[in-house]
Design a protein around this motif. Structure first.
Motif, short mmCIF file in Angstrom:
data_model
loop_
_atom_site.label_atom_id
_atom_site.label_comp_id
_atom_site.label_asym_id
_atom_site.label_seq_id
_atom_site.Cartn_x
_atom_site.Cartn_y
_atom_site.Cartn_z
N ASP A 27 0.84 -1.20 0.00
CA ASP A 27 0.00 0.00 0.00
C ASP A 27 0.87 1.24 0.00
OD1 ASP A 27 -2.40 -1.43 0.08
OD2 ASP A 27 -2.46 -1.42 2.27
N ARG A 28 0.34 2.31 -0.53
CA ARG A 28 1.05 3.60 -0.57
C ARG A 28 0.62 4.47 0.60
NH1 ARG A 28 1.60 -0.06 -4.51
NH2 ARG A 28 2.92 0.67 -6.19
N THR A 29 0.51 3.89 1.77
CA THR A 29 0.09 4.63 2.95
C THR A 29 1.27 4.96 3.84
OG1 THR A 29 -0.40 2.57 4.10
CG2 THR A 29 -2.24 3.66 2.99
N TRP A 30 1.14 6.07 4.57
CA TRP A 30 2.21 6.52 5.44
C TRP A 30 1.64 7.47 6.48
CZ3 TRP A 30 3.13 11.83 4.34
CH2 TRP A 30 2.58 12.29 3.13
N THR A 31 2.40 7.73 7.49
CA THR A 31 1.96 8.59 8.58
C THR A 31 2.98 9.70 8.79
OG1 THR A 31 0.84 6.75 9.67
CG2 THR A 31 1.38 8.64 11.04
N ILE A 32 2.45 10.91 9.01
CA ILE A 32 3.28 12.04 9.40
C ILE A 32 3.16 12.16 10.91
CG2 ILE A 32 3.62 14.53 9.28
CD1 ILE A 32 2.16 14.47 6.57
N ALA A 33 4.29 12.18 11.58
CA ALA A 33 4.29 12.42 13.03
C ALA A 33 5.20 13.60 13.31
CB ALA A 33 4.79 11.18 13.77
N THR A 34 4.65 14.61 13.95
CA THR A 34 5.45 15.75 14.38
C THR A 34 5.38 15.80 15.91
OG1 THR A 34 3.54 17.17 13.94
CG2 THR A 34 5.25 17.12 12.28
N PRO A 35 6.47 16.17 16.55
CA PRO A 35 6.53 16.12 18.01
C PRO A 35 5.37 16.84 18.70
CG PRO A 35 8.69 16.62 17.11
CD PRO A 35 7.71 16.67 15.96
N LYS A 37 2.15 16.41 18.42
CA LYS A 37 0.94 16.66 17.63
C LYS A 37 0.34 15.33 17.18
CE LYS A 37 3.15 20.85 16.08
NZ LYS A 37 3.87 21.49 15.00
N PRO A 38 -0.96 15.30 16.91
CA PRO A 38 -1.57 14.05 16.46
C PRO A 38 -1.01 13.63 15.09
CG PRO A 38 -3.26 15.74 16.82
CD PRO A 38 -1.93 16.38 17.05
N PRO A 39 -0.92 12.33 14.86
CA PRO A 39 -0.43 11.85 13.56
C PRO A 39 -1.43 12.15 12.44
CG PRO A 39 -1.17 10.01 14.89
CD PRO A 39 -1.27 11.23 15.75
N ILE A 40 -0.90 12.29 11.24
CA ILE A 40 -1.73 12.48 10.05
C ILE A 40 -1.50 11.26 9.16
CG2 ILE A 40 -2.19 13.93 8.03
CD1 ILE A 40 -0.90 16.25 9.63
N HIS A 41 -2.55 10.51 8.90
CA HIS A 41 -2.47 9.32 8.06
C HIS A 41 -2.67 9.74 6.61
CE1 HIS A 41 -2.41 7.03 11.72
NE2 HIS A 41 -3.48 7.70 12.12
N CYS A 42 -1.75 9.32 5.75
CA CYS A 42 -1.73 9.78 4.37
C CYS A 42 -1.58 8.61 3.40
CB CYS A 42 -0.54 10.72 4.16
SG CYS A 42 -0.54 12.15 5.25
N SER A 43 -1.71 8.93 2.14
CA SER A 43 -1.52 7.95 1.08
C SER A 43 -1.00 8.67 -0.16
CB SER A 43 -2.84 7.25 0.76
OG SER A 43 -2.66 6.19 -0.15
N ASN A 44 -0.73 7.90 -1.16
CA ASN A 44 -0.29 8.44 -2.44
C ASN A 44 -1.49 8.99 -3.20
OD1 ASN A 44 1.58 9.01 -4.41
ND2 ASN A 44 1.84 6.92 -5.10
N ASP A 45 -1.23 9.77 -4.23
CA ASP A 45 -2.28 10.23 -5.12
C ASP A 45 -3.02 9.01 -5.67
OD1 ASP A 45 -3.58 10.97 -7.64
OD2 ASP A 45 -2.52 12.87 -7.45
N PRO A 46 -4.36 9.04 -5.71
CA PRO A 46 -5.10 7.90 -6.25
C PRO A 46 -4.70 7.52 -7.68
CG PRO A 46 -6.60 9.39 -5.14
CD PRO A 46 -5.25 10.07 -5.18
#
Length: 155
Positions: A27-35, A37-46
């Motif tokens: 899958d092209r999914t990933w998470t942004i974590a910044t100190p 702050k809540p994580p942001i769940h992301c993916s690639n362009d459809p």
């Protein structure tokens, strides 16, 4: 000049058990974590196999550009004595993909709709947009043109 650091952790979350053993095996999914702050769940362009329900890098860049413009607009409007009541933007980014799969933004148009009190000097309010590109961190960092097409409402 003062320098400051921004940090984040980008972590791929799309391993289905066999890693990148085949193009369609992950899958092209990933998470942004910044100190702190809540994580942001992301993916690639459809268009590239990503999950359309999650933000992708292009969404995030366009959103960052719009948010930076908005925050500077609010600041400069406040300094000019303009009492913004609401601000909403529906930005549009135009990208292209070359035959080899490489992509880039060609341009972005910010489309803020700004509500202010009746009697506000709309010429002054509109002129603020022209000053923002010189100070907005994100706009100063991109290599494509950024225009705006603002609309105003007085209440």
């Amino acid at each position: 000049m003062a320098q400051h650091n921004y940090t984040a952790r980008i972590e791929w979350t799309g391993n289905r058990g066999t890693g990148t053993s085949a193009y369609r095996a992950y899958d092209r999914t990933w998470t942004i974590a910044t100190p702190g702050k809540p994580p942001i769940h992301c993916s690639n362009d459809p268009l590239l196999g990503g999950d359309p329900a999650l933000p992708n890098p292009e969404d995030l860049l366009l959103s960052s550009l719009s948010a930076c413009h908005m925050l500077w607009y609010l600041h400069l409007a406040s300094e000019a004595g303009i009492a913004v009541q609401s601000y909403r933007d529906d930005p549009v980014g135009v990208g292209e993909t070359t035959p080899d799969g490489a992509g880039r933004f060609l341009r972005a148009t910010l489309k803020p709709h700004i509500v202010m009190p009746a009697g506000t000097d709309l010429t002054t309010a509109d002129a603020i947009h022209d000053r923002i590109h010189a100070v907005c961190f994100i706009a100063r960092s991109v290599n494509f043109p950024v225009d705006y097409a603002a609309t105003y409402e007085e209440n």
